[in-house]
Write an enzyme that holds these catalytic residues in place. Structure first.
Site, PDB file in Angstrom:
ATOM      1  N   PRO A   7       0.825  -1.204   0.000  1.00  0.00           N
ATOM      2  CA  PRO A   7       0.000   0.000   0.000  1.00  0.00           C
ATOM      3  C   PRO A   7       0.866   1.263   0.000  1.00  0.00           C
ATOM      4  O   PRO A   7       0.519   2.265  -0.594  1.00  0.00           O
ATOM      5  CB  PRO A   7      -0.787  -0.097   1.315  1.00  0.00           C
ATOM      6  N   ASP A  44      60.567 -27.636  -0.141  1.00  0.00           N
ATOM      7  CA  ASP A  44      61.545 -28.003   0.875  1.00  0.00           C
ATOM      8  C   ASP A  44      60.913 -28.533   2.135  1.00  0.00           C
ATOM      9  O   ASP A  44      59.733 -28.343   2.376  1.00  0.00           O
ATOM     10  CB  ASP A  44      62.266 -26.720   1.309  1.00  0.00           C
ATOM     11  N   LYS A 103      66.184 -31.695   1.786  1.00  0.00           N
ATOM     12  CA  LYS A 103      67.576 -32.127   1.726  1.00  0.00           C
ATOM     13  C   LYS A 103      68.059 -32.711   3.048  1.00  0.00           C
ATOM     14  O   LYS A 103      67.661 -32.286   4.107  1.00  0.00           O
ATOM     15  CB  LYS A 103      68.453 -30.938   1.345  1.00  0.00           C
ATOM     16  N   GLY A 128      61.379 -19.367   4.161  1.00  0.00           N
ATOM     17  CA  GLY A 128      62.005 -18.062   4.392  1.00  0.00           C
ATOM     18  C   GLY A 128      62.206 -17.297   3.108  1.00  0.00           C
ATOM     19  O   GLY A 128      61.308 -17.196   2.282  1.00  0.00           O
ATOM     20  N   THR A 177      62.354 -13.772   5.904  1.00  0.00           N
ATOM     21  CA  THR A 177      63.378 -14.702   6.367  1.00  0.00           C
ATOM     22  C   THR A 177      63.165 -15.042   7.845  1.00  0.00           C
ATOM     23  O   THR A 177      62.507 -14.291   8.586  1.00  0.00           O
ATOM     24  CB  THR A 177      64.773 -14.105   6.113  1.00  0.00           C
ATOM     25  N   ALA A 178      63.709 -16.197   8.239  1.00  0.00           N
ATOM     26  CA  ALA A 178      63.504 -16.675   9.617  1.00  0.00           C
ATOM     27  C   ALA A 178      63.884 -15.606  10.645  1.00  0.00           C
ATOM     28  O   ALA A 178      63.187 -15.444  11.652  1.00  0.00           O
ATOM     29  CB  ALA A 178      64.295 -17.947   9.849  1.00  0.00           C
ATOM     30  N   MET A 182      70.670 -22.371  11.323  1.00  0.00           N
ATOM     31  CA  MET A 182      71.206 -23.736  11.351  1.00  0.00           C
ATOM     32  C   MET A 182      72.260 -23.883  12.453  1.00  0.00           C
ATOM     33  O   MET A 182      73.316 -24.468  12.246  1.00  0.00           O
ATOM     34  CB  MET A 182      71.840 -24.082   9.988  1.00  0.00           C
ATOM     35  N   GLY A 238      59.580 -20.852  14.761  1.00  0.00           N
ATOM     36  CA  GLY A 238      59.030 -19.500  14.876  1.00  0.00           C
ATOM     37  C   GLY A 238      57.854 -19.247  13.946  1.00  0.00           C
ATOM     38  O   GLY A 238      57.777 -19.795  12.857  1.00  0.00           O
TER      39      GLY A 238
HETATM   40  N1  SAH Z   1      66.027 -19.403   3.475  1.00  0.00           N
HETATM   41  C1  SAH Z   1      65.634 -19.591   4.855  1.00  0.00           C
HETATM   42  C2  SAH Z   1      66.737 -20.218   5.691  1.00  0.00           C
HETATM   43  C3  SAH Z   1      67.106 -21.597   5.288  1.00  0.00           C
HETATM   44  S1  SAH Z   1      68.338 -22.280   6.319  1.00  0.00           S
HETATM   45  C4  SAH Z   1      65.200 -18.253   5.453  1.00  0.00           C
HETATM   46  O1  SAH Z   1      65.388 -17.216   4.828  1.00  0.00           O
HETATM   47  O2  SAH Z   1      64.636 -18.253   6.554  1.00  0.00           O
HETATM   48  C5  SAH Z   1      67.386 -23.179   7.474  1.00  0.00           C
HETATM   49  C6  SAH Z   1      67.463 -22.562   8.848  1.00  0.00           C
HETATM   50  O3  SAH Z   1      66.590 -21.453   8.926  1.00  0.00           O
HETATM   51  C7  SAH Z   1      67.001 -23.456   9.960  1.00  0.00           C
HETATM   52  O4  SAH Z   1      68.039 -24.325  10.378  1.00  0.00           O
HETATM   53  C8  SAH Z   1      66.667 -22.448  11.032  1.00  0.00           C
HETATM   54  O5  SAH Z   1      67.830 -21.996  11.683  1.00  0.00           O
HETATM   55  C9  SAH Z   1      66.119 -21.315  10.233  1.00  0.00           C
HETATM   56  N2  SAH Z   1      64.648 -21.311  10.196  1.00  0.00           N
HETATM   57  C10 SAH Z   1      63.855 -21.353   9.120  1.00  0.00           C
HETATM   58  N3  SAH Z   1      62.557 -21.278   9.459  1.00  0.00           N
HETATM   59  C11 SAH Z   1      62.525 -21.185  10.801  1.00  0.00           C
HETATM   60  C12 SAH Z   1      61.489 -21.072  11.771  1.00  0.00           C
HETATM   61  N4  SAH Z   1      60.194 -21.053  11.413  1.00  0.00           N
HETATM   62  N5  SAH Z   1      61.825 -21.004  13.058  1.00  0.00           N
HETATM   63  C13 SAH Z   1      63.098 -21.037  13.446  1.00  0.00           C
HETATM   64  N6  SAH Z   1      64.123 -21.127  12.581  1.00  0.00           N
HETATM   65  C14 SAH Z   1      63.851 -21.199  11.277  1.00  0.00           C
END
Ligand code: SAH
Length: 461
Positions: free
Chosen positions: A43, A249, A271, A303, A332-333, A384, A413
């Protein structure tokens, strides 16, 4: 799934809206957008609806609802504020097999409306199945920023050449590759920048181009970040969704892998420390061979590929063989772990520089430039570092680092398994022995680690 999302062609189809308030107005406008023929029964109607009536865009039956008004419509929407009337509408419509939406009652409706992002011909519809329209709208708003209005033009352009592309490329894979090239190249860039004319010219050229450019494969060397999928870049995600094959990886999480294109073949090339060198060559060759077959090869690394990731070696082989490639940086880490552990890598009071090193052992030895590492007001991040931790602790002290220099060990992390232990360089080996952290772990050495107690914000699972 409680509902099947479908896209209905309503052009010139009769639709009936019962009700004349603000909800009825919204629904009528939506139906008009879909080019339906709309009749409103009420309406009284809003001024906005009256305007549409005056413009001849909708018809208005100025009366209360009566069952005879429902006959051969495609859809009926009951949008009055009287639940009983809405129910009555539904009963009549149901008898005639006409789908009905009750705006105040999704459970009682035959269909419900989605929250719509209109980039026609691209249409995104989001629904919470009636559970939380606010959530659906919120999601749509987020998509709005991801899908700029120019997608509309892009969709039109692609639609225009769909037939021609189909004619030129017999195989689905070729067609997909062609369109992926269009989307990731200058054509899309020009459309996004509002230059459709140039975009179309380039598209025509690409289509006419008899060379095999479209057939050439390509390698995407992509950094997947430290673990949390939300730390991927937009570019990483876009290229991940174009891949034919993925080489990944050990460090790439399942959640991230799940974001690669569903049809892509997934190949694990993690690896083992001891036979690193041989395997690396194999990986280089795998990337090369698959790209030569014309595939889009995604090399996904944890990373950032250029930080202790051997990314340089992998693309070196490709460059030598003239295979096109792109490199996408990742978090990166060091950045990821530091942020999620509440440890700023630099800080005006504690660290003016930050250095990344690898703690990997070569023939059982740590071979680092110790004098560079042992400097005041510097953060040292060790990748590492777990296997050589005792040596590292000892050598740093031998080269003058105080035994009580604070350090943090970060396990996995940015993931739900993240753990952070605070210690000193002297006590690190003992801590690792006792806590047995699970790889990957990152070591952060320096005064900045003391800030963790105050700044930690991320709660793992
Ligand atoms: N390209 C990667 C590193 C490869 S070498 C980057 O830029 O992060 C692999 C090493 O990276 C591991 O032995 C560890 O020391 C570190 N790493 C990668 N991811 C990680 C995470 N989530 N927490 C802690 N260390 C990490």
């Amino acid at each position: 799934m409680d509902y099947l999302p479908i896209f209905l062609d309503l052009k010139q189809q009769h639709c009936l809206v019962i009700g004349g308030g603000s909800v009825a107005t919204r629904k009528s406008k939506l139906l008009l957008k879909a080019q339906a023929t709309v009749t409103v029964v009420s309406p009284e109607i809003t001024d906005a609806l009256k305007e549409l009536v005056q413009q001849g865009q909708i018809s208005w039956v100025q009366s209360l609802f009566s069952p005879t008004q429902i006959n051969d419509q495609r859809l009926v929407i009951a949008a009055t504020d009287d639940e009983k009337i809405n129910q009555a509408v539904h009963e009549v419509a149901q008898q005639k097999n006409i789908l009905t939406n009750l705006t105040d009652n999704p459970d009682g409706s035959d269909f419900i409306f989605a929250s719509v992002l209109d980039r026609s011909p691209i249409i995104v519809a989001v629904s919470s199945g009636g559970e939380s329209p606010v959530l659906a709208r919120n999601l749509r708003a987020r998509l709005e920023t991801l899908i700029p209005p120019a997608y509309s033009k892009l969709g039109e352009l692609m639609g225009k050449y769909r037939g021609a592309v189909k004619q030129k490329f017999g195989e689905l894979r070729q067609r997909r590759q062609f369109w992926d090239t269009v989307l990731s190249g200058p054509v899309a860039d020009h459309v996004m920048a509002g230059r459709e004319g140039i975009a179309e010219q380039i598209l025509q050229q690409q289509l006419a181009d008899e060379s095999e450019t479209v057939e050439t494969g390509e390698v995407f060397l992509v950094g997947a970040g430290p673990g949390d999928p939300e730390l991927l870049t937009f570019k990483a995600l876009r290229l991940m969704q174009q891949a034919d094959i993925v080489f990944y990886d050990r460090l790439v999480s399942k959640e991230i892998l799940a974001l690669a294109r569903k049809e892509a073949e997934l190949v694990y090339v993690g690896k083992q420390r001891a036979w690193h060198a041989v395997r690396q060559e194999e990986i280089n060759n795998l990337l090369l061979e698959h790209a030569k077959q014309g595939k889009r090869v995604l090399r996904l690394k944890g990373g950032d590929p250029f930080i202790f990731g051997r990314g340089g070696e992998e693309i070196d082989t490709l460059a030598e063989n003239n295979i096109p490639f792109q490199v996408v940086p990742g978090i990166t880490a060091a950045s990821g772990c530091a942020s999620y552990a509440g440890i700023p890598l630099t800080h005006r009071d504690y660290a003016q520089s930050c250095i990344f090193v690898t703690g990997q052992l070569k023939e059982g030895e740590l071979n680092l430039n110790w004098s560079v590492l042992v400097k005041p007001k510097q953060t040292v991040v060790v990748y590492m570092g777990l296997a050589g931790l005792s040596q590292l602790s000892q050598k740093l002290q031998e080269h003058g680092m105080p035994a009580d220099m604070p350090a943090a060990l970060v396990q996995q992390g940015t993931t739900e398994n993240q753990k952070v232990w605070l210690s000193t360089i002297d006590e690190l080996p003992e801590l690792a022995e006792r806590e047995k952290p699970i790889a990957p772990t990152l070591l952060i050495i320096g005064e900045v680690t003391k800030l963790h107690d105050k700044l930690a914000w991320f709660k793992s699972g």
